[in-house]
Scaffold this motif. Structure first.
Motif, PDB file in Angstrom:
ATOM      1  N   LEU A  13       0.827  -1.205   0.000  1.00  0.00           N
ATOM      2  CA  LEU A  13       0.000   0.000   0.000  1.00  0.00           C
ATOM      3  C   LEU A  13       0.862   1.255   0.000  1.00  0.00           C
ATOM      4  O   LEU A  13       0.523   2.251  -0.637  1.00  0.00           O
ATOM      5  N   ALA A  14       1.993   1.196   0.671  1.00  0.00           N
ATOM      6  CA  ALA A  14       2.885   2.358   0.746  1.00  0.00           C
ATOM      7  C   ALA A  14       3.336   2.801  -0.643  1.00  0.00           C
ATOM      8  O   ALA A  14       3.572   3.983  -0.871  1.00  0.00           O
ATOM      9  N   ALA A  15       3.425   1.864  -1.568  1.00  0.00           N
ATOM     10  CA  ALA A  15       3.820   2.219  -2.934  1.00  0.00           C
ATOM     11  C   ALA A  15       2.794   3.137  -3.589  1.00  0.00           C
ATOM     12  O   ALA A  15       3.113   3.831  -4.552  1.00  0.00           O
ATOM     13  N   TRP A  21      -5.153   9.029  -3.939  1.00  0.00           N
ATOM     14  CA  TRP A  21      -5.946   8.159  -3.055  1.00  0.00           C
ATOM     15  C   TRP A  21      -5.066   7.475  -2.013  1.00  0.00           C
ATOM     16  O   TRP A  21      -5.479   7.273  -0.882  1.00  0.00           O
ATOM     17  N   GLY A  22      -3.847   7.131  -2.380  1.00  0.00           N
ATOM     18  CA  GLY A  22      -2.923   6.528  -1.425  1.00  0.00           C
ATOM     19  C   GLY A  22      -2.496   7.515  -0.359  1.00  0.00           C
ATOM     20  O   GLY A  22      -2.386   7.185   0.825  1.00  0.00           O
ATOM     21  N   ARG A  23      -2.285   8.762  -0.779  1.00  0.00           N
ATOM     22  CA  ARG A  23      -1.908   9.820   0.163  1.00  0.00           C
ATOM     23  C   ARG A  23      -3.042  10.049   1.174  1.00  0.00           C
ATOM     24  O   ARG A  23      -2.805  10.219   2.363  1.00  0.00           O
ATOM     25  N   ARG A  24      -4.279  10.010   0.687  1.00  0.00           N
ATOM     26  CA  ARG A  24      -5.426  10.198   1.589  1.00  0.00           C
ATOM     27  C   ARG A  24      -5.533   9.053   2.604  1.00  0.00           C
ATOM     28  O   ARG A  24      -5.867   9.285   3.762  1.00  0.00           O
ATOM     29  N   LEU A  25      -5.264   7.838   2.148  1.00  0.00           N
ATOM     30  CA  LEU A  25      -5.279   6.704   3.079  1.00  0.00           C
ATOM     31  C   LEU A  25      -4.209   6.867   4.150  1.00  0.00           C
ATOM     32  O   LEU A  25      -4.452   6.603   5.329  1.00  0.00           O
ATOM     33  N   ALA A  90      -9.499  -0.117  17.017  1.00  0.00           N
ATOM     34  CA  ALA A  90      -9.647  -1.370  16.268  1.00  0.00           C
ATOM     35  C   ALA A  90     -10.804  -1.264  15.276  1.00  0.00           C
ATOM     36  O   ALA A  90     -10.681  -1.703  14.128  1.00  0.00           O
ATOM     37  N   ALA A  91     -11.913  -0.651  15.692  1.00  0.00           N
ATOM     38  CA  ALA A  91     -13.062  -0.483  14.789  1.00  0.00           C
ATOM     39  C   ALA A  91     -12.713   0.461  13.637  1.00  0.00           C
ATOM     40  O   ALA A  91     -13.056   0.197  12.481  1.00  0.00           O
ATOM     41  N   GLU A  92     -12.022   1.556  13.960  1.00  0.00           N
ATOM     42  CA  GLU A  92     -11.604   2.503  12.914  1.00  0.00           C
ATOM     43  C   GLU A  92     -10.641   1.833  11.933  1.00  0.00           C
ATOM     44  O   GLU A  92     -10.729   2.045  10.726  1.00  0.00           O
ATOM     45  N   LEU A  93      -9.717   1.053  12.469  1.00  0.00           N
ATOM     46  CA  LEU A  93      -8.724   0.394  11.621  1.00  0.00           C
ATOM     47  C   LEU A  93      -9.386  -0.634  10.709  1.00  0.00           C
ATOM     48  O   LEU A  93      -9.017  -0.767   9.551  1.00  0.00           O
ATOM     49  N   ARG A  94     -10.390  -1.340  11.243  1.00  0.00           N
ATOM     50  CA  ARG A  94     -11.125  -2.311  10.417  1.00  0.00           C
ATOM     51  C   ARG A  94     -11.767  -1.609   9.224  1.00  0.00           C
ATOM     52  O   ARG A  94     -11.684  -2.069   8.086  1.00  0.00           O
ATOM     53  N   ALA A  95     -12.418  -0.465   9.482  1.00  0.00           N
ATOM     54  CA  ALA A  95     -13.059   0.299   8.401  1.00  0.00           C
ATOM     55  C   ALA A  95     -12.008   0.816   7.413  1.00  0.00           C
ATOM     56  O   ALA A  95     -12.210   0.764   6.191  1.00  0.00           O
ATOM     57  N   TRP A  96     -10.900   1.318   7.936  1.00  0.00           N
ATOM     58  CA  TRP A  96      -9.819   1.814   7.071  1.00  0.00           C
ATOM     59  C   TRP A  96      -9.277   0.686   6.196  1.00  0.00           C
ATOM     60  O   TRP A  96      -9.063   0.866   4.998  1.00  0.00           O
ATOM     61  N   HIS A  97      -9.051  -0.482   6.793  1.00  0.00           N
ATOM     62  CA  HIS A  97      -8.501  -1.625   6.065  1.00  0.00           C
ATOM     63  C   HIS A  97      -9.459  -2.084   4.965  1.00  0.00           C
ATOM     64  O   HIS A  97      -9.035  -2.395   3.853  1.00  0.00           O
ATOM     65  N   THR A  98     -10.752  -2.098   5.263  1.00  0.00           N
ATOM     66  CA  THR A  98     -11.755  -2.474   4.259  1.00  0.00           C
ATOM     67  C   THR A  98     -11.698  -1.514   3.074  1.00  0.00           C
ATOM     68  O   THR A  98     -11.704  -1.941   1.918  1.00  0.00           O
ATOM     69  N   GLU A  99     -11.632  -0.224   3.354  1.00  0.00           N
ATOM     70  CA  GLU A  99     -11.541   0.772   2.279  1.00  0.00           C
ATOM     71  C   GLU A  99     -10.238   0.623   1.501  1.00  0.00           C
ATOM     72  O   GLU A  99     -10.223   0.681   0.271  1.00  0.00           O
ATOM     73  N   LYS A 101      -8.383  -2.054   1.085  1.00  0.00           N
ATOM     74  CA  LYS A 101      -8.427  -3.256   0.241  1.00  0.00           C
ATOM     75  C   LYS A 101      -9.274  -3.009  -0.994  1.00  0.00           C
ATOM     76  O   LYS A 101      -8.915  -3.442  -2.091  1.00  0.00           O
ATOM     77  N   ARG A 102     -10.389  -2.298  -0.826  1.00  0.00           N
ATOM     78  CA  ARG A 102     -11.262  -2.002  -1.969  1.00  0.00           C
ATOM     79  C   ARG A 102     -10.527  -1.122  -2.985  1.00  0.00           C
ATOM     80  O   ARG A 102     -10.565  -1.373  -4.188  1.00  0.00           O
ATOM     81  N   LEU A 103      -9.827  -0.114  -2.507  1.00  0.00           N
ATOM     82  CA  LEU A 103      -9.102   0.774  -3.407  1.00  0.00           C
ATOM     83  C   LEU A 103      -7.944   0.065  -4.097  1.00  0.00           C
ATOM     84  O   LEU A 103      -7.704   0.274  -5.283  1.00  0.00           O
ATOM     85  N   VAL A 104      -7.235  -0.773  -3.353  1.00  0.00           N
ATOM     86  CA  VAL A 104      -6.128  -1.513  -3.949  1.00  0.00           C
ATOM     87  C   VAL A 104      -6.657  -2.467  -5.020  1.00  0.00           C
ATOM     88  O   VAL A 104      -6.062  -2.608  -6.089  1.00  0.00           O
ATOM     89  N   ALA A 105      -7.804  -3.092  -4.761  1.00  0.00           N
ATOM     90  CA  ALA A 105      -8.386  -4.022  -5.732  1.00  0.00           C
ATOM     91  C   ALA A 105      -8.786  -3.309  -7.015  1.00  0.00           C
ATOM     92  O   ALA A 105      -8.804  -3.910  -8.084  1.00  0.00           O
ATOM     93  N   HIS A 106      -9.097  -2.009  -6.918  1.00  0.00           N
ATOM     94  CA  HIS A 106      -9.496  -1.252  -8.094  1.00  0.00           C
ATOM     95  C   HIS A 106      -8.344  -0.502  -8.743  1.00  0.00           C
ATOM     96  O   HIS A 106      -8.526   0.169  -9.745  1.00  0.00           O
ATOM     97  N   ASN A 107      -7.169  -0.614  -8.173  1.00  0.00           N
ATOM     98  CA  ASN A 107      -5.990   0.008  -8.761  1.00  0.00           C
ATOM     99  C   ASN A 107      -5.520  -0.882  -9.907  1.00  0.00           C
ATOM    100  O   ASN A 107      -5.206  -2.045  -9.709  1.00  0.00           O
ATOM    101  N   VAL A 108      -5.503  -0.362 -11.093  1.00  0.00           N
ATOM    102  CA  VAL A 108      -5.187  -1.162 -12.277  1.00  0.00           C
ATOM    103  C   VAL A 108      -3.811  -0.797 -12.810  1.00  0.00           C
ATOM    104  O   VAL A 108      -3.476   0.375 -12.941  1.00  0.00           O
ATOM    105  N   HIS A 109      -3.040  -1.805 -13.100  1.00  0.00           N
ATOM    106  CA  HIS A 109      -1.748  -1.627 -13.751  1.00  0.00           C
ATOM    107  C   HIS A 109      -1.693  -2.627 -14.897  1.00  0.00           C
ATOM    108  O   HIS A 109      -1.699  -3.829 -14.671  1.00  0.00           O
ATOM    109  N   ASN A 110      -1.707  -2.137 -16.109  1.00  0.00           N
ATOM    110  CA  ASN A 110      -1.707  -3.001 -17.287  1.00  0.00           C
ATOM    111  C   ASN A 110      -0.329  -3.037 -17.916  1.00  0.00           C
ATOM    112  O   ASN A 110       0.313  -2.005 -18.066  1.00  0.00           O
ATOM    113  N   THR A 111       0.090  -4.228 -18.304  1.00  0.00           N
ATOM    114  CA  THR A 111       1.378  -4.397 -18.965  1.00  0.00           C
ATOM    115  C   THR A 111       1.211  -5.379 -20.110  1.00  0.00           C
ATOM    116  O   THR A 111       0.567  -6.410 -19.961  1.00  0.00           O
TER     117      THR A 111
END
Length: 147
Positions: A13-15, A21-25, A90-99, A101-111
């Motif tokens: 995620l740090a990458a 969107w990564g900066r906001r996270l 812990a509750a805040e972190l769970r919500a942050w982690h869910t978001e 993961k969703r953003l990372v899953a939608h991050n597209v890198h095509n090669t």
């Protein structure tokens, strides 16, 4: 209980912290860490807070150096410690982690690599455009074309 995020996820995620969107996270996680430290200090603004203990130092290091495995491991350890001590965090972190993961899953890198391409190549994520190209006609078993 909480789901362990893992240093591998944090490092990957740090990458993305260079992207908006990564900066906001990263900023959101930093705010969560600061609020949790405030709760631990009894909301005393004058209380000394060791940034290394809160995880903020490690998060800053990852922001500057996304490949820093040690910072990712230390941040992960701080997050686990904080979750054990602070149910609200812990509750805040769970919500942050869910978001995250969703953003990372939608991050597209095509090669495209290797091979020979004879037609236009369209790459993307969740493309809903219809292109005016007739479907490829596979040869029929008798040598003719199907349609």
């Amino acid at each position: 209980m909480f789901e362990v995020i893992g240093s591998e996820f944090l490092g990957g995620l740090a990458a993305t912290f260079g992207e908006e969107w990564g900066r906001r996270l990263a900023e959101r996680l930093g705010g969560m860490l600061r609020r949790a430290a405030g709760r631990a200090n009894g909301q005393d603004p004058e209380a000394e807070t060791d940034l290394a203990e809160t995880g903020e130092d490690q998060l800053e290091t990852l922001t500057q150096d996304p490949g820093n495995v040690r910072a990712a491991e230390e941040l992960n350890a701080r997050l686990i410690q904080r979750c054990v001590l602070d149910a609200e965090f812990a509750a805040e972190l769970r919500a942050w982690h869910t978001e995250a993961k969703r953003l990372v899953a939608h991050n597209v890198h095509n090669t495209i690599s290797g091979g020979t391409f004879h037609a236009p190549v369209v790459q993307g994520h969740a493309v809903t455009q219809t292109f005016g190209v007739a479907p490829w006609n596979a040869p029929a078993p008798d040598g003719g074309h199907t349609r």
